[in-house]
Design an enzyme around this catalytic site. Structure first.
Site, PDB file in Angstrom:
ATOM      1  N   GLU A 100       0.842  -1.196   0.000  1.00  0.00           N
ATOM      2  CA  GLU A 100       0.000   0.000   0.000  1.00  0.00           C
ATOM      3  C   GLU A 100       0.874   1.241   0.000  1.00  0.00           C
ATOM      4  O   GLU A 100       2.093   1.158   0.182  1.00  0.00           O
ATOM      5  CB  GLU A 100      -0.936  -0.016   1.223  1.00  0.00           C
ATOM      6  CG  GLU A 100      -1.952  -1.147   1.154  1.00  0.00           C
ATOM      7  CD  GLU A 100      -2.945  -1.122   2.293  1.00  0.00           C
ATOM      8  OE1 GLU A 100      -2.757  -0.342   3.245  1.00  0.00           O
ATOM      9  OE2 GLU A 100      -3.916  -1.895   2.236  1.00  0.00           O
TER      10      GLU A 100
ATOM     11  N   ARG B 212      -0.620   9.010   9.395  1.00  0.00           N
ATOM     12  CA  ARG B 212      -0.573   7.562   9.603  1.00  0.00           C
ATOM     13  C   ARG B 212      -0.297   6.843   8.285  1.00  0.00           C
ATOM     14  O   ARG B 212      -0.969   7.080   7.295  1.00  0.00           O
ATOM     15  CB  ARG B 212      -1.919   7.078  10.158  1.00  0.00           C
ATOM     16  CG  ARG B 212      -2.010   5.567  10.281  1.00  0.00           C
ATOM     17  CD  ARG B 212      -3.357   5.164  10.801  1.00  0.00           C
ATOM     18  NE  ARG B 212      -4.396   5.303   9.806  1.00  0.00           N
ATOM     19  CZ  ARG B 212      -4.782   4.350   8.969  1.00  0.00           C
ATOM     20  NH1 ARG B 212      -4.187   3.183   8.966  1.00  0.00           N
ATOM     21  NH2 ARG B 212      -5.769   4.565   8.111  1.00  0.00           N
TER      22      ARG B 212
ATOM     23  N   HIS C 203     -11.184  10.092   8.061  1.00  0.00           N
ATOM     24  CA  HIS C 203     -10.977   8.655   8.167  1.00  0.00           C
ATOM     25  C   HIS C 203     -10.292   8.218   9.454  1.00  0.00           C
ATOM     26  O   HIS C 203     -10.653   7.218  10.044  1.00  0.00           O
ATOM     27  CB  HIS C 203     -10.139   8.213   6.965  1.00  0.00           C
ATOM     28  CG  HIS C 203      -9.844   6.753   6.926  1.00  0.00           C
ATOM     29  ND1 HIS C 203     -10.836   5.793   6.906  1.00  0.00           N
ATOM     30  CD2 HIS C 203      -8.661   6.065   6.886  1.00  0.00           C
ATOM     31  CE1 HIS C 203     -10.284   4.587   6.866  1.00  0.00           C
ATOM     32  NE2 HIS C 203      -8.975   4.722   6.858  1.00  0.00           N
TER      33      HIS C 203
ATOM     34  N   HIS D   6      -9.244  10.018   4.183  1.00  0.00           N
ATOM     35  CA  HIS D   6      -9.002   8.957   3.203  1.00  0.00           C
ATOM     36  C   HIS D   6      -9.335   9.528   1.837  1.00  0.00           C
ATOM     37  O   HIS D   6     -10.394  10.137   1.653  1.00  0.00           O
ATOM     38  CB  HIS D   6      -9.870   7.729   3.494  1.00  0.00           C
ATOM     39  CG  HIS D   6      -9.402   6.522   2.754  1.00  0.00           C
ATOM     40  ND1 HIS D   6      -9.587   6.372   1.405  1.00  0.00           N
ATOM     41  CD2 HIS D   6      -8.724   5.419   3.167  1.00  0.00           C
ATOM     42  CE1 HIS D   6      -9.055   5.222   1.022  1.00  0.00           C
ATOM     43  NE2 HIS D   6      -8.523   4.617   2.071  1.00  0.00           N
TER      44      HIS D   6
ATOM     45  N   ARG E 255      -1.310   9.295   1.728  1.00  0.00           N
ATOM     46  CA  ARG E 255      -2.714   9.705   1.677  1.00  0.00           C
ATOM     47  C   ARG E 255      -2.922  11.216   1.702  1.00  0.00           C
ATOM     48  O   ARG E 255      -3.815  11.733   1.048  1.00  0.00           O
ATOM     49  CB  ARG E 255      -3.469   9.096   2.854  1.00  0.00           C
ATOM     50  CG  ARG E 255      -3.653   7.627   2.718  1.00  0.00           C
ATOM     51  CD  ARG E 255      -4.337   7.046   3.930  1.00  0.00           C
ATOM     52  NE  ARG E 255      -4.590   5.630   3.685  1.00  0.00           N
ATOM     53  CZ  ARG E 255      -5.210   4.839   4.528  1.00  0.00           C
ATOM     54  NH1 ARG E 255      -5.636   5.303   5.673  1.00  0.00           N
ATOM     55  NH2 ARG E 255      -5.412   3.571   4.246  1.00  0.00           N
TER      56      ARG E 255
END
Length: 533
Positions: free
Chosen positions: A121, A385, A350, A243, A289
């Site tokens: 990811e 994060r 998110h 997100h 992100r």
């Protein structure tokens, strides 16, 4: 006045996601545990987590690499010790989940050896994400729920809101230990008392403070607000992760399109079908992100469009359905065939990167009070994060908190008699509409003024609004009986204030906090710590 019910246990755990249930299972061999769940036991952010859990299982990967990737994603604000501790304990935590029965995807290699399938990811330099297809959180949650339901030492109280922690300060005693909590039974609408030698907050984050969120309704910052009222410090509340890709469709609100889809080759496109991520970052769709969310926000505002599109239809149909069966079925249910069409997406709140300050054992500033999972600030996430470190943090810190509680247990003292909740001066409200209106207003101005891109003026405006709301709610709270909406609104306005004040203190743009007034990253930076007065 009716007689109030009192429950007693060794450990009270508020919250029933991956963190709370992992902690319960690790304590219940030796201690009596009560798990408090605001809704049904399965409901919570864990259930909806799609991507997976990061841990080093591949011989070509290393703990040092996992640490380094996390530090880079955290934009210079991670605490090294917390990152090292989490990465070192990741494999053990995953092996514990496997022992509980979590069915992570496996395959046979060329020699016929069964191995875990690892995906990659954004922000990760290796494939290190264990997953159960595209519904990892669901697999974890269902497995843990099955285990706790069978355990004789765990009592489950479903449909209960925690109202406030009971500390020595609240009892008028010396010191400030935590002794339990007042809770509201949603089924019979009565306040009850739970006395416990140790209390652990595992209540998740506060993304419901925003208008668009990927989180379920229960994510209302309850643990952060309760800990703050009890005297705990909080840190880094300005870092809210948005997100980048939440499904934009009236019949499917709060539905997340996993980052793993971009990991497997999906492109982000404008309405005219052109890609835009290469214009913003050389990593394109695999950038962290915050960069992807800002790029989408920028394109939507620039073009005046309601959404952008995520397109994986160039991949083989069987590949798409095998890797993303849940998303395929969900999109199909609202008329979108992802094997042929792009998916309309918008960013959504998110993940709360900040929270209640703890050490590596999950201990807060208040003796006997722990915080684990998204409610806590451990220093792992810094200013952003990295994908799939969140469920990991839940299990790693559940394990360290369990060890610490069991160490403390022999010297802990019995819980004193706790006073009943005083409801003698309150009445039922005939104005539920006021709460609903305030609720909507809060989420709207937080989205508009304290969202993906901020300015000092917007933050000042938001602070002014939240202070007015708080006065109104406080007045309400004193005069009327508690209700779910009132309790959540009281907590969310408090968390909103903490987010705004933290954002106002940060005179730079870093990670998830981006302000037009200070667009550069400062040379030196440290966590934003707020302390109750």
């Amino acid at each position: 006045m009716h007689h109030q019910k009192e429950h007693r246990c060794d450990v009270l755990i508020v919250g029933s996601g991956a963190a709370g249930l992992s902690l319960a299972l690790q304590l219940a061999q030796d201690l009596s545990v009560i798990v408090l769940s605001k809704g049904p036991l399965r409901e919570g952010s864990t259930l909806y987590a799609q991507g997976g859990i990061a841990a080093v299982f591949d011989e070509n990967d290393s703990i040092a690499s996992h640490v380094n990737d996390t530090l880079i994603a955290g934009a210079g604000l991670c605490e090294d010790a917390a990152v090292q501790f989490t990465a070192e304990n990741a494999k053990t935590a995953m092996e514990w989940l496997i022992d509980q029965g979590v069915p992570f995807d496996q395959y046979r290699d060329d020699d016929g050896v069964l191995k875990y399938h690892l995906t990659r990811e954004g922000g990760h330099s290796h494939r290190r994400i264990l997953h159960a297809a595209d519904a990892t959180g669901r697999a974890v949650q269902i497995t843990l729920v099955d285990q706790v339901r069978r355990h004789p030492n765990i009592r489950l109280l479903e449909n209960y809101n925690a109202i406030d922690l009971i500390t020595d300060a609240k009892l008028g005693n010396e010191g400030n230990k935590c002794h339990g909590a007042y809770v509201w039974n949603r089924d019979n609408e009565q306040v009850e008392v739970i006395a416990a030698r140790f209390v652990a907050l595992a209540t998740g984050g506060a993304s419901k403070v925003y208008l668009y969120t990927s989180n379920p309704d229960v994510a209302s910052g309850d643990g952060i607000a309760m800990a703050w009222r009890a005297g705990c410090r909080v840190a880094n509340m300005e870092f809210n992760q948005f997100h980048p890709t939440s499904l934009y469709h009236p019949d499917a609100q709060n539905y997340l399109i996993t980052e793993a889809m971009r990991g497997e080759g999906a492109y982000l496109k404008r309405p005219d079908g052109t890609r835009f991520m290469p214009d913003f970052d050389e990593r394109a769709e695999l950038a962290p992100r915050d960069i992807v969310a800002r790029a989408i926000d920028f394109e939507m505002k620039r073009l005046g469009v309601a959404c952008v599109y995520l397109d994986i239809s160039h991949q083989p149909k069987d590949f798409i359905i095998e890797h993303f069966p849940t998303i395929y079925a969900k999109c199909l249910s609202v008329g979108i065939d992802i094997t042929k069409q792009p998916i309309p997406v918008v960013p959504a709140a998110h993940y709360t990167c900040g929270g209640v300050m703890t050490n590596l054992n999950g201990q807060t500033d208040i003796p006997n009070l722990y915080a684990i999972g998204e409610v806590a600030y451990t220093g792992l996430h810094g200013a952003n994060r990295m994908a799939s470190n969140s469920l990991l943090e839940c299990v790693v810190f559940a394990q360290s908190a369990a060890r610490n509680i069991l160490q403390q247990w022999p010297t802990s003292t019995a819980t004193p008699q706790l006073p009943a909740w005083d409801e003698s001066r309150v009445s039922n409200s005939d104005e539920e509409v006021v709460i609903t209106h305030n609720w909507h207003e809060l989420r709207m101005f937080m989205w508009d003024f304290v969202g993906i891109v901020r300015t000092t003026k917007r933050l000042e405006r938001a602070l002014h609004r939240v202070e007015l709301l708080q006065r109104e709610i406080q007045e309400y709270y004193r005069h009327f009986r508690v209700s779910n909406n009132l309790l959540e609104l009281r907590n969310l306005t408090m968390v909103a204030e903490l987010i705004i004040k933290s954002a106002m203190r940060r005179k730079e743009s870093r990670g998830l906090h981006y302000t037009l007034d200070y667009p550069e990253q400062a040379a030196h930076s440290s966590p934003t710590i707020l302390k109750p007065e």
